[in-house]
Design a protein around this motif. Structure first.
Motif, PDB file in Angstrom:
ATOM      1  N   GLY A  58     -14.446  16.689  -1.222  1.00  0.00           N
ATOM      2  CA  GLY A  58     -14.010  17.383  -0.186  1.00  0.00           C
ATOM      3  C   GLY A  58     -14.288  16.968   1.153  1.00  0.00           C
ATOM      4  N   HIS A 112     -16.905  16.034  -7.718  1.00  0.00           N
ATOM      5  CA  HIS A 112     -15.614  16.681  -7.245  1.00  0.00           C
ATOM      6  C   HIS A 112     -15.857  16.790  -5.583  1.00  0.00           C
ATOM      7  CE1 HIS A 112     -14.509  18.453 -10.962  1.00  0.00           C
ATOM      8  NE2 HIS A 112     -13.248  18.287 -10.725  1.00  0.00           N
ATOM      9  N   THR A 143      -5.235  28.514   0.261  1.00  0.00           N
ATOM     10  CA  THR A 143      -5.140  27.314  -0.393  1.00  0.00           C
ATOM     11  C   THR A 143      -5.473  27.376  -2.043  1.00  0.00           C
ATOM     12  OG1 THR A 143      -7.381  26.357   0.249  1.00  0.00           O
ATOM     13  CG2 THR A 143      -5.360  25.876   1.764  1.00  0.00           C
ATOM     14  N   ASN A 144      -6.260  28.094  -2.305  1.00  0.00           N
ATOM     15  CA  ASN A 144      -6.887  28.467  -3.584  1.00  0.00           C
ATOM     16  C   ASN A 144      -7.911  27.201  -3.973  1.00  0.00           C
ATOM     17  OD1 ASN A 144      -6.921  30.213  -5.857  1.00  0.00           O
ATOM     18  ND2 ASN A 144      -5.727  28.615  -7.163  1.00  0.00           N
ATOM     19  N   TYR A 145      -8.426  26.714  -3.015  1.00  0.00           N
ATOM     20  CA  TYR A 145      -9.397  25.701  -3.124  1.00  0.00           C
ATOM     21  C   TYR A 145     -11.035  26.373  -2.642  1.00  0.00           C
ATOM     22  CZ  TYR A 145      -6.573  21.785  -3.637  1.00  0.00           C
ATOM     23  OH  TYR A 145      -5.844  20.794  -4.120  1.00  0.00           O
ATOM     24  N   TYR A 146     -12.022  25.746  -3.177  1.00  0.00           N
ATOM     25  CA  TYR A 146     -13.126  26.292  -2.721  1.00  0.00           C
ATOM     26  C   TYR A 146     -13.525  26.000  -1.341  1.00  0.00           C
ATOM     27  CZ  TYR A 146     -14.617  27.419  -7.756  1.00  0.00           C
ATOM     28  OH  TYR A 146     -14.645  27.849  -8.832  1.00  0.00           O
ATOM     29  N   ASP A 197     -11.834  22.156   0.622  1.00  0.00           N
ATOM     30  CA  ASP A 197     -10.734  21.373  -0.031  1.00  0.00           C
ATOM     31  C   ASP A 197     -11.100  21.071  -1.322  1.00  0.00           C
ATOM     32  OD1 ASP A 197      -8.929  21.786   2.121  1.00  0.00           O
ATOM     33  OD2 ASP A 197      -9.274  19.941   2.929  1.00  0.00           O
ATOM     34  N   PRO A 221     -11.524  21.466  -5.235  1.00  0.00           N
ATOM     35  CA  PRO A 221     -10.700  22.044  -6.348  1.00  0.00           C
ATOM     36  C   PRO A 221     -11.526  23.194  -7.128  1.00  0.00           C
ATOM     37  CG  PRO A 221     -11.201  19.894  -6.952  1.00  0.00           C
ATOM     38  CD  PRO A 221     -11.418  19.920  -5.279  1.00  0.00           C
ATOM     39  N   ARG A 222     -10.841  24.147  -7.602  1.00  0.00           N
ATOM     40  CA  ARG A 222     -11.320  25.255  -8.242  1.00  0.00           C
ATOM     41  C   ARG A 222     -11.645  24.766  -9.650  1.00  0.00           C
ATOM     42  NH1 ARG A 222      -8.775  30.998  -7.923  1.00  0.00           N
ATOM     43  NH2 ARG A 222     -10.641  31.500  -9.119  1.00  0.00           N
TER      44      ARG A 222
END
Length: 274
Positions: A178, A176, A234-237, A194, A196-197
């Motif tokens: 970012g 993953h 954003t609900n992102y890490y 950015d 994703p969770r």
């Protein structure tokens, strides 16, 4: 001349004594094998110690040249490593040149600014050394930054410790990815945003360059996950990454040129236009 004569006259007894002592020692050494062997052993020991000191001094003085040669050899080895696709070639008719996507050049940091929000480095290589804007800069520990500007003999590097820096990076174990940025606070840490969770991650996981980067080869080390936060907007890490490099102490570096970068970007631009 007169001073020499005066010196000899004043010290005639001492000089005569030393002369006679030298003659007697010479005759003793020549006429007795035991004394001769002891003299030779002592002389060899003394001369050996002197030569050792001289050799140590020469070795110390040559460290700079040796370090330079090692850095040049490392540049060649990194070029081979970055271009390595597989341990076996699928077709005997293929040539190694088909797999050479990256050029690597050695350089040295001559200035390092790390106490502002927009930090940069200066290297002693420029356009005369085929250095261009947007080339990647790394060392043996990992990513340093990206070439920003060049002159004939020098180039400046946008450090990873620059609030304008943005590098594609990923979590090594999960793939993953970012964007790697710096919040301008701590010189030992950068941030990967950015992500994703859905990403599987934990403290201590390695962060490396991603495959989407046109500047760096994939899997160049950056650092390790120190803390993980969730961006409520954003609900992102947002991941705090402890850098492998001590960005306040840098010497020799390696400049990476992606020879297929232009081809990739042109193709993507043509695709977007359609």
């Amino acid at each position: 001349m007169q001073q020499i004569i005066n010196f000899i006259f004043k010290n005639s007894y001492r000089l005569l004594f030393l002369l006679l002592l030298g003659i007697s020692l010479t005759l003793t050494i020549k006429s007795h094998s035991y004394h001769r062997s002891e003299y030779i052993n002592t002389a060899n020991s003394v001369s050996g110690a002197v030569y050792q000191k001289i050799d140590n001094a020469n070795e110390y003085l040559s460290l700079r040249e040796k370090n330079l040669r090692l850095a040049e050899e490392n540049a060649l080895l990194k070029e081979i490593l970055f271009n390595k696709k597989d341990t076996t070639l699928p077709n005997k008719n293929l040539h190694i040149e088909q797999f050479l996507d990256f050029n690597v050049r050695m350089s040295k940091v001559v200035k390092n600014v790390f106490n502002t929000r927009e930090n940069y480095l200066t290297l002693n290589s420029g356009s005369l050394d085929s250095i261009k804007t947007d080339m990647g800069v790394v060392n043996e520990k990992g990513v340093i930054g990206i070439i920003e500007k060049t002159s004939k003999n020098y180039s400046t590097v946008l450090s990873v410790l620059n609030t304008k820096s943005r590098i594609n990076a990923k979590i090594k174990n999960s793939n993953h990815f970012g964007s790697l940025i710096w919040d301008g606070k701590n010189v030992g840490y950068v941030q990967l945003i950015d992500v994703p969770r859905l990403a599987s991650l934990k403290k201590g996981d390695s962060i490396v360059t991603g495959a989407e980067s046109e500047i760096f080869p994939e899997n160049i080390p950056i650092g390790k996950i120190d803390k993980v936060f969730i961006d409520t907007k954003t609900n992102y890490y947002t991941i705090n990454v402890r850098l492998f490099n001590d960005m306040t102490s840098l010497g020799y570096v390696y400049i990476i040129e992606n020879k297929k970068k232009k081809e990739k970007l042109n193709l993507e631009q043509e695709t977007i236009k359609k």
